[in-house]
Scaffold this motif. Structure first.
Motif, PDB file in Angstrom:
ATOM      1  N   PRO A 174     131.192  45.649  62.439  1.00 40.24           N
ATOM      2  CA  PRO A 174     130.519  45.268  61.191  1.00 40.24           C
ATOM      3  C   PRO A 174     130.292  43.766  61.152  1.00 40.24           C
ATOM      4  N   ARG A 175     129.065  43.354  60.809  1.00 35.07           N
ATOM      5  CA  ARG A 175     128.723  41.936  60.798  1.00 35.07           C
ATOM      6  C   ARG A 175     128.480  41.406  59.410  1.00 35.07           C
ATOM      7  N   ARG A 176     127.929  42.241  58.561  1.00 37.10           N
ATOM      8  CA  ARG A 176     127.529  41.771  57.245  1.00 37.10           C
ATOM      9  C   ARG A 176     128.586  42.113  56.228  1.00 37.10           C
ATOM     10  N   ARG A 177     128.748  41.261  55.259  1.00 37.35           N
ATOM     11  CA  ARG A 177     129.549  41.642  54.087  1.00 37.35           C
ATOM     12  C   ARG A 177     128.840  42.785  53.398  1.00 37.35           C
ATOM     13  N   VAL A 218     117.905  66.287  44.386  1.00 38.26           N
ATOM     14  CA  VAL A 218     117.981  66.330  45.834  1.00 38.26           C
ATOM     15  C   VAL A 218     119.078  65.367  46.283  1.00 38.26           C
ATOM     16  N   GLN A 219     119.884  65.791  47.206  1.00 37.34           N
ATOM     17  CA  GLN A 219     120.900  64.909  47.785  1.00 37.34           C
ATOM     18  C   GLN A 219     120.200  63.743  48.447  1.00 37.34           C
ATOM     19  N   ARG A 220     120.690  62.569  48.195  1.00 35.19           N
ATOM     20  CA  ARG A 220     120.029  61.433  48.810  1.00 35.19           C
ATOM     21  C   ARG A 220     120.784  60.925  50.026  1.00 35.19           C
ATOM     22  N   ALA A 221     120.201  59.904  50.604  1.00 33.92           N
ATOM     23  CA  ALA A 221     120.648  59.444  51.912  1.00 33.92           C
ATOM     24  C   ALA A 221     122.068  58.898  51.905  1.00 33.92           C
ATOM     25  N   VAL A 222     122.630  58.845  53.071  1.00 30.25           N
ATOM     26  CA  VAL A 222     123.911  58.185  53.281  1.00 30.25           C
ATOM     27  C   VAL A 222     123.717  56.698  53.016  1.00 30.25           C
ATOM     28  N   ARG A 223     124.699  56.094  52.400  1.00 29.54           N
ATOM     29  CA  ARG A 223     124.626  54.654  52.168  1.00 29.54           C
ATOM     30  C   ARG A 223     125.550  53.954  53.137  1.00 29.54           C
ATOM     31  N   PHE A 224     124.975  53.052  53.928  1.00 27.31           N
ATOM     32  CA  PHE A 224     125.801  52.243  54.810  1.00 27.31           C
ATOM     33  C   PHE A 224     126.007  50.855  54.212  1.00 27.31           C
ATOM     34  N   LEU A 263     121.385  52.835  59.309  1.00 29.16           N
ATOM     35  CA  LEU A 263     122.569  52.373  60.044  1.00 29.16           C
ATOM     36  C   LEU A 263     122.298  51.018  60.702  1.00 29.16           C
ATOM     37  N   MET A 264     121.139  50.899  61.327  1.00 33.90           N
ATOM     38  CA  MET A 264     120.794  49.630  61.976  1.00 33.90           C
ATOM     39  C   MET A 264     120.634  48.527  60.934  1.00 33.90           C
ATOM     40  N   ALA A 265     120.035  48.868  59.805  1.00 26.48           N
ATOM     41  CA  ALA A 265     119.812  47.863  58.757  1.00 26.48           C
ATOM     42  C   ALA A 265     121.131  47.328  58.213  1.00 26.48           C
ATOM     43  N   ALA A 266     122.200  48.110  58.324  1.00 31.10           N
ATOM     44  CA  ALA A 266     123.494  47.690  57.770  1.00 31.10           C
ATOM     45  C   ALA A 266     124.288  46.822  58.746  1.00 31.10           C
ATOM     46  N   HIS A 267     123.820  46.706  59.977  1.00 26.99           N
ATOM     47  CA  HIS A 267     124.500  45.875  60.986  1.00 26.99           C
ATOM     48  C   HIS A 267     125.973  46.236  61.122  1.00 26.99           C
TER      49      HIS A 267
END
Lengths: 202, 202
Positions: free
Chosen positions: A186-189, B192-198, A158-162
DNA sequence: GAAATAGTGTCTCTTAGACACTATTTC
DNA sequence: GAAATAGTGTCTAAGAGACACTATTTC
């Protein structure tokens, strides 16, 4: 010109209340979703917004067409919508807990629709109020996806996605350490496109 | 009972031909998609299949409702469909190259619909014939996703998903090393279910 | 042999998940 | 101090992309 009954708009409007998902339904025994006839030459999305205004007093924070179903008494155009936690229903409508696994076909379709869009559209953020804790956000994701998520991993990506920024407010629920409040900002495209996933097929 | 014109079914049927995506359209100048009136009390999916049978001679290998649009002359229920490479059109219909970036709103919506489903449903495999090379498959993915993919990585994750099996046939295109033919044969449910994508949000 | 296409081995960097920990509150 | 909840540091293993290579064909 054939003689046909006009298609019906069905609204599955979801919010987050008391730690659970809730859906807007008519008061009374049957848990029926709000519906309205689609006007001739009215765009379906406008009809869905008008229906939300009538049953909630406002246009939803996020809305999306789920699809068309042929039901016994005609065509239903189903919309999924999401409103911020804390929004009150009006008149003869009220929030009901989302039935686990069951419910009408249109509600189930709407919930699947939300689940499929949660990683491409800000569904979870629109379900929450203007500020929220990371535990709130994770709980919403877990309710919509119907599976547990890993806390540290959730926060890291979540943090990595800004997508969010901290406020200087904290919320204490009584027991335990207070949690910092965040807002959706949201900051990043979008970052680098990632690989094709084959693991969801089969 | 209101007097309304019945909704129309619009079919965006896609295949893979001559190294490009093609869409089924009426012969003649305008590149119009096949349409049909939806019968009273007819399920829309049945109407879409009937329309495919009339314009292609067969039911598509994969089909999905895209949504409902209000157009000038009434409601359109748009379906996306996919048929195997090599399928011929009948009568006054023919395959046309998919316009890059442009085209009618219903066609664009159908292509977005395919792109969004390619990693959850076997869209690419249904576009190909019963056997195909890995280069064919990668090209279909690249056309639908509109981006280049990494060859080694594509093959590695494809193999890891156990979706295909090799045949003992090889195909030579004239120049270069012949390619092994594979068939679609999904073996695994889902891993295996993988992570949420942000990273797709924002 | 050159050109073209198919297919593979290895390295590195990113990241998801496990685990265990620290921090701050109420009781 | 115990219980509860918030938040973090580190390790490991999987996997994606880069790169460079081998393999097999036509000319």
């Amino acid at each position: 010109m054939a003689v046909t009954s006009a298609p019906r708009i069905v609204l599955a409007c979801v919010t987050w209340a008391n730690g659970d998902l809730a859906v807007l339904g008519a008061s009374g025994a049957g848990a029926t979703l709000p519906t309205a006839a689609l006007g001739a030459s009215q765009p379906p999305a406008d009809a869905a917004d008008a229906l939300a205004r009538r049953t909630l007093g406002r246009v939803p924070a996020w809305r999306s067409q789920v699809g068309v179903l042929r039901e016994d008494d005609g065509l239903s155009i189903v919309y999924a919508a999401v409103v911020a936690s804390g929004t009150d229903a009006v008149a003869e409508f009220q929030w009901r807990p989302v039935p686990r696994g069951g419910g009408a076909a249109s509600l189930r379709a709407a919930l699947v629709h939300l689940r499929e869009r949660i990683d491409r559209e800000p569904v979870a953020f629109r379900l929450l109020g203007p500020t929220f804790t990371l535990s709130d956000l994770q709980q919403v994701y877990e309710l919509l996806l119907e599976r547990r998520l890993h806390k540290a991993s959730f926060r890291r990506s979540l943090m990595a996605a800004h997508l969010i920024e901290p406020t200087d407010a904290w919320r204490s629920e009584g027991r335990g350490r207070p949690a910092q409040l965040f807002r959706y900002a949201p900051r990043r495209r979008r970052g680098v496109q990632r690989a094709v996933r084959f693991d969801l097929l089969g």
